[in-house]
Design a protein around this motif. Structure first.
Motif, PDB file in Angstrom:
ATOM      1  N   CYS A  50     -67.714 -10.513 -26.394  1.00 45.71           N
ATOM      2  CA  CYS A  50     -66.366 -10.549 -25.827  1.00 45.71           C
ATOM      3  C   CYS A  50     -66.122 -11.874 -25.120  1.00 45.71           C
ATOM      4  CB  CYS A  50     -66.206  -9.384 -24.851  1.00 45.71           C
ATOM      5  SG  CYS A  50     -64.635  -9.393 -23.974  1.00 45.71           S
ATOM      6  N   ARG A  61     -63.920 -12.578 -22.920  1.00 48.79           N
ATOM      7  CA  ARG A  61     -63.572 -12.489 -21.502  1.00 48.79           C
ATOM      8  C   ARG A  61     -64.747 -12.158 -20.596  1.00 48.79           C
ATOM      9  NH1 ARG A  61     -58.403  -8.882 -20.689  1.00 48.79           N
ATOM     10  NH2 ARG A  61     -58.920  -9.087 -18.507  1.00 48.79           N
ATOM     11  N   CYS A  62     -65.539 -11.156 -20.975  1.00 50.27           N
ATOM     12  CA  CYS A  62     -66.591 -10.722 -20.052  1.00 50.27           C
ATOM     13  C   CYS A  62     -67.995 -10.963 -20.592  1.00 50.27           C
ATOM     14  CB  CYS A  62     -66.431  -9.243 -19.705  1.00 50.27           C
ATOM     15  SG  CYS A  62     -66.757  -8.150 -21.090  1.00 50.27           S
ATOM     16  N   CYS A  69     -62.941  -4.700 -18.302  1.00 48.96           N
ATOM     17  CA  CYS A  69     -62.422  -5.583 -19.328  1.00 48.96           C
ATOM     18  C   CYS A  69     -62.022  -4.731 -20.517  1.00 48.96           C
ATOM     19  CB  CYS A  69     -63.484  -6.601 -19.747  1.00 48.96           C
ATOM     20  SG  CYS A  69     -62.974  -7.576 -21.167  1.00 48.96           S
ATOM     21  N   GLN A  89     -60.463  -6.112 -23.209  1.00 53.46           N
ATOM     22  CA  GLN A  89     -60.195  -7.059 -24.278  1.00 53.46           C
ATOM     23  C   GLN A  89     -60.564  -6.433 -25.620  1.00 53.46           C
ATOM     24  OE1 GLN A  89     -59.320 -10.485 -24.107  1.00 53.46           O
ATOM     25  NE2 GLN A  89     -59.630 -10.846 -26.284  1.00 53.46           N
TER      26      GLN A  89
HETATM   27 ZN   LIG Z   1     -64.882  -7.845 -22.388  1.00 49.00          ZN
END
Ligand SMILES: [Zn+2]
Length: 98
Positions: free
Chosen positions: A26, A28-29, A68, A70
């Motif tokens: 991922c 984002r995280c 998250c 996402q």
């Molecule tokens: Zn994530």
């Protein structure tokens, strides 16, 4: 030598050919999310001049354990021998696992 070769050869031949297992990370995280393609049912065929290709699109989401949500969208392309040709990932990146 002979023993090792036999051992690895045996292991390599074992896993079920039907599923293609992959992982994405991922964006984002950083969570690693596993996905699975059912090579018998998930693929759609596309006819191209240099041979048929098979593609599949998957949307994966992490557990959300890190707040998250996402979505990671994955597009995979295989040749007729179910060999991976191309990966396209949005929202994350493909993790090579060999
Ligand atoms: Zn994530």
């Amino acid at each position: 030598m002979g023993f090792l070769k036999k051992l690895f050869g045996g292991l390599a031949a074992k896993p079920e050919k039907r599923y293609f297992i992959f992982q994405v990370k991922c964006k984002r995280c950083g969570e690693i999310i596993a996905g699975r393609v059912d090579l018998d049912n998930d693929l759609s065929v596309e006819y191209e001049s240099d041979g048929d290709v098979y593609h599949v699109r998957k949307v994966l989401m992490g557990t959300g354990g890190k707040y998250c949500y996402q979505q990671v969208e994955v597009g995979l392309k295989f040749n007729k021998d179910r060999k991976l040709l191309e990966t396209q990932v949005s929202g994350g990146e493909f993790v090579e696992n060999d």
